[in-house]
Design an enzyme around this catalytic site. Structure first.
Site, PDB file in Angstrom:
ATOM      1  CE  LYS A  81      -4.021   1.827   2.579  1.00  0.00           C
ATOM      2  NZ  LYS A  81      -4.973   1.535   3.683  1.00  0.00           N
ATOM      3  CB  SER A 156      -8.383   3.258   2.574  1.00  0.00           C
ATOM      4  OG  SER A 156      -7.538   2.652   3.546  1.00  0.00           O
ATOM      5  CB  SER A 180      -8.539   0.220   5.315  1.00  0.00           C
ATOM      6  OG  SER A 180      -9.294   1.386   5.191  1.00  0.00           O
TER       7      SER A 180
HETATM    8  N1  GLN Z   1     -13.386   3.269   5.874  1.00  0.00           N
HETATM    9  C1  GLN Z   1     -12.925   3.682   7.157  1.00  0.00           C
HETATM   10  C2  GLN Z   1     -12.586   5.146   7.112  1.00  0.00           C
HETATM   11  O1  GLN Z   1     -12.840   5.735   6.118  1.00  0.00           O
HETATM   12  C3  GLN Z   1     -11.719   2.889   7.559  1.00  0.00           C
HETATM   13  C4  GLN Z   1     -10.505   3.299   6.847  1.00  0.00           C
HETATM   14  C5  GLN Z   1      -9.287   2.508   7.247  1.00  0.00           C
HETATM   15  O2  GLN Z   1      -9.387   1.445   7.847  1.00  0.00           O
HETATM   16  N2  GLN Z   1      -8.134   3.074   6.930  1.00  0.00           N
HETATM   17  O3  GLN Z   1     -12.087   5.713   8.021  1.00  0.00           O
END
Ligand code: GLN
Length: 497
Positions: A81, A156, A180
């Site tokens: 990532k 994400s 994410s």
């Molecule tokens: N979708 C969640 C957010 O927008 C989790 C994101 C993540 O785990 N980085 O914060």
């Protein structure tokens, strides 16, 4: 020797190299040929790193030639990532504010995976600074779901998920602050796990919410995910929150089955309004399978966890607003030309560099932490967090693992939730409570939706530092399901734009 790198497991790639069936250099060539064929349609990567991959493959092939024993992930194509530093690559967090930023040092988890023989193939697309559930918040354009290019891969860590799902890499690393890793895993039909908080060092991953963030693997099998976890786990002097807990071999117990294990079905989560009927029935079917394998199944309710989403959207943005203060136009990345004074430099550099979701999070977090609101919002959210943790602890007195869906719906269309942040935030209703409690969770594909054919994931939740039992249950279920999770007709689809 011809081989299909897009379907081989990490284990099979390593063993093939050890047996001299193919070389690591051939794995690299086959990997980039696959990427050439499908990446135009998927856009899983922000940057490809063929020189680094070839260098690493050269070292593996030299070991083979010298007859040396190979490390556990020798020659395995791997994606990272783009919020993880790796010298020789940029680290952009898919943000304009970090465009062109070069990694000054290596992220510990990345370095450990490379030391285990993995080949660095590229840096994966993501929602800007990991804010999102669809990878649409990337400043460099969205990633497309290999199962249906009109749909999101989740987020994400959508690039990390799609790169594995589309057969471009065997494994990848993502980061999980509220879901994410697991949610994109569910939406792309991959195995995706978040370890216990503190199991894996966060050194070198750009912080979103430091008390919630954790790095973990994507893979096409539970065994491959366990191999990656073996490599990245363990204490690191560079991260005081990484623990000195012993690291077992997570592959050792994968074949032990579920006989006699106590499995708790989180009933109120399953019955949550907004959970699609297919997701609910796929989860029930998985539970039935586990019961058939002689697990002891029971129900449990976790009413406090229903407040997880609300608590998370105070704590997450609060920590993010503090962590993102360092991107000021001076120390990193984007800086406006000819500022009138230093305040103008800060304000305009940030306004130009950050995308709308990042700005929303910073504003939410700053507001929640401001005098007069701190106790009402941040204090209440922290108390809720404690109650959620206690509720899980009580459930784990009765059960060895818990089961919920991973995501309430299958992959949605690109653009569908972009204008509705609340609908987007709901994507993580099942995953967020684990981050708040610091618990490990793994999502494995459990069905293809009857109407759309899209993957559905089920989440297995383990006790703190008991990833081994959690993965054991996941492996038993994976074996019983025996699903083929190759995206159909792919790569025949082509992105039109
Ligand atoms: N979708 C969640 C957010 O927008 C989790 C994101 C993540 O785990 N980085 O914060």
């Amino acid at each position: 020797m011809s081989f299909d790198v897009s379907t081989l497991s990490a284990r099979a790639i390593r063993d093939g190299i050890a047996a001299r069936t193919f070389s690591a250099a051939e794995v690299v060539d086959a990997t980039y040929a696959r990427i050439d064929a499908v990446e135009g349609a998927v856009h899983a990567f922000n940057e490809l790193t063929p020189e680094l991959a070839r260098e690493a493959a050269g070292r593996i092939d030299a070991m083979v030639a010298a007859g040396e024993p190979l490390p556990p992930l020798a020659g395995v194509p791997t994606g990272f990532k783009d919020n993880m530093n790796l010298v020789g690559t940029h680290t952009t967090c898919s943000s304009k504010i970090l465009e062109g930023f070069k990694s000054p040092y290596d992220c510990t988890a990345v370095r450990r995976l490379l030391n285990a023989g993995a080949l660095p193939i590229g840096k994966c697309n993501m929602d800007e600074f990991a804010f999102g559930s669809s990878t649409e918040n990337s400043a460099f354009g969205p990633t497309h779901n290999p199962w249906d290019l009109e749909r999101v891969p989740g987020g994400s860590s959508g690039g990390s998920a799609a790169s594995v799902s589309a057969g471009m890499v065997a494994v990848s690393l993502g980061s999980d602050t509220g879901g994410s890793i697991r949610q994109p895993g569910a939406l792309t039909g991959t195995v995706a796990m978040k370890p216990t908080y503190g199991r894996v060092s966060r050194y070198g991953v750009v912080a979103f919410a430091s008390s919630l963030d954790q790095i973990g693997p994507f893979a096409r099998s539970v065994e491959d995910a366990a191999l990656v976890l073996n490599a990245i786990s363990g204490h690191d002097d560079m991260d005081a929150t990484s623990v000195r807990e012993p690291v077992p071999d997570f592959t050792a117990t994968l074949g032990d089955g579920v006989k006699g294990l106590r499995i708790g079905v989180v009933r109120d989560m399953l019955e949550l309004e907004g959970c699609a009927a297919e997701v609910r029935s796929a989860t029930e079917a998985s539970v039935k399978l586990l019961e058939g394998l002689c697990a002891e199944v029971g129900d449990v309710d976790l009413p406090m966890s229903q407040h997880g989403l609300a608590a998370y959207y105070i704590i997450g943005p609060a920590e993010a607003s503090s962590n993102l203060a360092r991107f000021d136009g001076i120390r990193y990345g984007h800086r406006v030309a000819e500022p009138s004074d230093v305040l103008d430099l800060y304000m305009r550099s940030r306004a130009e560099g950050f995308g709308p979701e990042s700005i929303r999070r910073i504003m939410l977090g700053t507001y929640a932490l401001s005098a007069g609101y701190y106790d009402a919002y941040y204090g209440t959210a922290q108390k809720t967090r404690t109650l959620i943790t206690r509720e899980f602890e009580a459930a784990f007195e009765r059960f060895d693992v818990l089961i919920t869906p991973t995501s309430p719906t299958v992959a949605f269309k690109i653009g569908e939730r972009a204008e509705d942040p609340l609908a987007m935030y709901l994507s993580d209703v099942y995953t967020i409570p684990l981050n708040l409690a610091g618990l490990p969770g793994v999502s494995i594909p459990c069905a293809k939706c009857g109407t759309s054919g899209l993957p559905i994931g089920v989440q297995v939740i383990g006790k703190h530092f008991d990833e081994a039992t959690m993965l054991q249950v996941a492996a038993a279920l994976e074996g019983a399901l025996a699903l083929d999770m190759t995206p159909p007709a792919f790569p025949l689809h082509r992105r039109s734009s």
